[in-house]
Design an enzyme around this catalytic site. Structure first.
Site, mmCIF file in Angstrom:
data_model
loop_
_atom_site.group_PDB
_atom_site.id
_atom_site.type_symbol
_atom_site.label_atom_id
_atom_site.label_comp_id
_atom_site.label_asym_id
_atom_site.label_seq_id
_atom_site.Cartn_x
_atom_site.Cartn_y
_atom_site.Cartn_z
ATOM 1 N N CYS A 41 0.817 -1.209 0.000
ATOM 2 C CA CYS A 41 0.000 0.000 0.000
ATOM 3 C C CYS A 41 0.855 1.266 0.000
ATOM 4 O O CYS A 41 1.687 1.460 0.895
ATOM 5 C CB CYS A 41 -0.906 -0.005 1.225
ATOM 6 S SG CYS A 41 -1.843 1.525 1.451
ATOM 7 N N TYR A 172 -5.343 6.267 -9.135
ATOM 8 C CA TYR A 172 -6.536 5.489 -8.789
ATOM 9 C C TYR A 172 -7.747 5.979 -9.570
ATOM 10 O O TYR A 172 -8.614 5.190 -9.957
ATOM 11 C CB TYR A 172 -6.802 5.573 -7.280
ATOM 12 C CG TYR A 172 -5.852 4.740 -6.454
ATOM 13 C CD1 TYR A 172 -6.176 3.447 -6.080
ATOM 14 C CD2 TYR A 172 -4.617 5.246 -6.069
ATOM 15 C CE1 TYR A 172 -5.307 2.673 -5.328
ATOM 16 C CE2 TYR A 172 -3.734 4.484 -5.323
ATOM 17 C CZ TYR A 172 -4.079 3.194 -4.960
ATOM 18 O OH TYR A 172 -3.204 2.438 -4.221
#
Length: 330
Positions: A41, A172
Site C-alpha cells: 500500500c 486510482y
C-alpha cells in the site's frame, strides 16, 4: 463512485491523534502502540518510510499485513499461524471493531493500534506521518531529519496537495474510472501534473528546499509503483517512469537513500494490485516484470547539490525482521 463514473476516495478516517501532550487521550509512550502497514500500500508505505527516517523502530513496533485481502480487511497471512504476533489478531478488522463494534467505514492501512486495548487509534494516513515527525521527537534517533520544517510548510503543503490530487490519488482515478469521460479527465490531470513535476525537478534535487521533506515521501510511494503497476494495470500509459529523465533520476535517488528503497517489496506490491483487483485483472495473473534492478543504477542527482538529511544523518539498517528481499530475488 460518482454518478459520472469518477472514482471518489473515502477519506472519512479515525482522526484521533497520538500526541506528546496526550490531548486526545493517547499520549506518546514507547512500546504502547503498533503501526500496522502493508508493503503493497502506498499510503502505508509513507508511514514506514517516516518511521525509518526518524528512527522510531525501537519505540513503535510495526505489524505487516500481507498483500492479499478480501472485502473484510487486510489480514496477517504472512505471519506464523496467520496472526499478528503482538496483537494476536488474524485481520486488521478486529482492531477496528474493538474501537467501534459497529464500524462501517474502510479498514485501511496505515493504522496505529493501542496494544493494551487492541483498538485502532487512528488510520488518518496524512496526519500519521506528520505526527511521527513532530509529536514523537523525544524518542527519535539522534540525527533524525526534520521532514516538515516550519519555514517550508506552506510550500510543502501546496506541493503535497497538488501531488495528492493529481498523482497519488490520480492514478486510482484512472484505474477505477467507470466511464471513458472520467478516465480521460483523470489521465490528462495526471500527466499534466507529472509534466509539471518533471520540469520542477529538472534543476532541483528535491521538491521543496534542498533536503528531503514530507513532500518527497508522498510523491515517492506513487513513483516507485508506477511502472510495476500503474502504467499498465491502471492505464496510466502515456510514458513509463523510466522515460521521464528528471522524475526517473529523482525516484532512483530517493530509492537509494536509506529509509526509502529498503521499505519496498515489488513482489508484494504487484501481488496486491493484480490479485485483489479482479474487476480490472480477472485472471489474477501477476506479471513477472519489469526487472527492478535498474532502481540501483547511477542517477547523477548529486550534481544538483542538496543535503538529503539536512543537519541530520542517514538512518541505520532496518531491523532484521523488517528487511525486504534483495531486488531481483522474487
Amino acid at each position: 463512485m460518482a454518478g459520472d463514473g469518477e472514482y471518489e476516495r473515502d477519506r472519512n478516517y479515525l482522526t484521533t491523534r497520538i500526541t506528546a501532550d496526550g490531548r486526545d487521550g493517547f499520549p506518546v509512550e514507547p512500546g504502547r502502540y503498533r503501526l500496522v502497514i502493508a508493503r503493497a500500500c502506498p499510503w502505508a508505505n509513507r508511514a514506514a518510510i517516516v518511521r525509518r527516517l526518524v528512527g522510531l523502530e525501537d519505540v513503535l513496533s510495526m505489524g505487516i499485513a500481507g498483500p492479499v485481502h478480501d472485502e473484510r480487511s487486510w489480514s496477517f497471512h504472512l505471519d506464523p499461524d496467520g496472526r499478528d504476533p503482538v496483537l494476536g489478531i488474524e485481520r486488521l478488522q478486529e482492531a477496528f471493531f474493538r474501537r467501534d463494534p459497529g464500524y462501517a467505514r474502510g479498514i485501511t492501512v496505515p493504522a496505529i493500534v493501542d496494544v493494551p486495548t487492541g483498538a485502532v487509534v487512528t488510520n488518518d494516513f496524512a496526519r500519521i506521518t506528520l505526527d511521527l515527525g513532530s509529536q514523537w521527537t523525544a524518542h527519535q534517533r539522534e540525527g533524525a531529519p526534520e521532514l516538515y520544517p516550519e519555514k517550508w510548510r506552506d510550500e510543502i503543503d501546496d506541493v503535497a496537495e497538488k501531488v495528492y490530487r493529481d498523482v497519488n490519488n490520480g492514478v486510482y482515478k484512472c484505474g477505477f474510472a467507470s466511464s471513458q469521460e472520467a478516465y480521460d479527465k483523470a489521465y490528462r490531470r495526471l500527466w499534466d501534473r507529472l509534466e509539471w513535476l518533471e520540469e520542477r525537478l529538472g534543476n532541483r534535487r528535491y521538491l521543496v528546499g534542498d533536503t528531503i521533506t514530507e513532500a518527497d515521501v508522498r510523491l515517492f510511494t506513487t513513483l516507485v509503483r508506477f511502472d510495476a503497476v500503474y502504467h499498465g494495470h491502471f492505464k496510466c500509459n502515456r510514458r513509463k517512469l523510466t522515460e521521464l529523465p528528471a522524475l526517473w533520476g529523482y525516484a532512483r535517488d530517493l530509492f537509494q537513500t536509506p529509509g526509502f528503497g529498503d521499505t519496498i517489496d515489488f513482489e508484494q506490491i504487484k501481488r496486491h494490485y493484480y490479485v485483489v483487483h479482479r474487476d480490472i485483472n480477472p485472471t489474477g495473473i501477476v506479471p513477472l516484470g519489469p526487472d527492478p534492478r535498474n532502481w540501483l543504477s547511477a542517477h547523477g542527482r548529486e550534481e544538483l547539490g542538496g543535503r538529503p538529511f539536512g543537519d541530520g544523518t542517514p538512518p541505520g539498517p532496518p531491523p532484521p525482521s523488517e528487511r525486504v528481499p534483495p531486488l531481483g530475488t522474487g
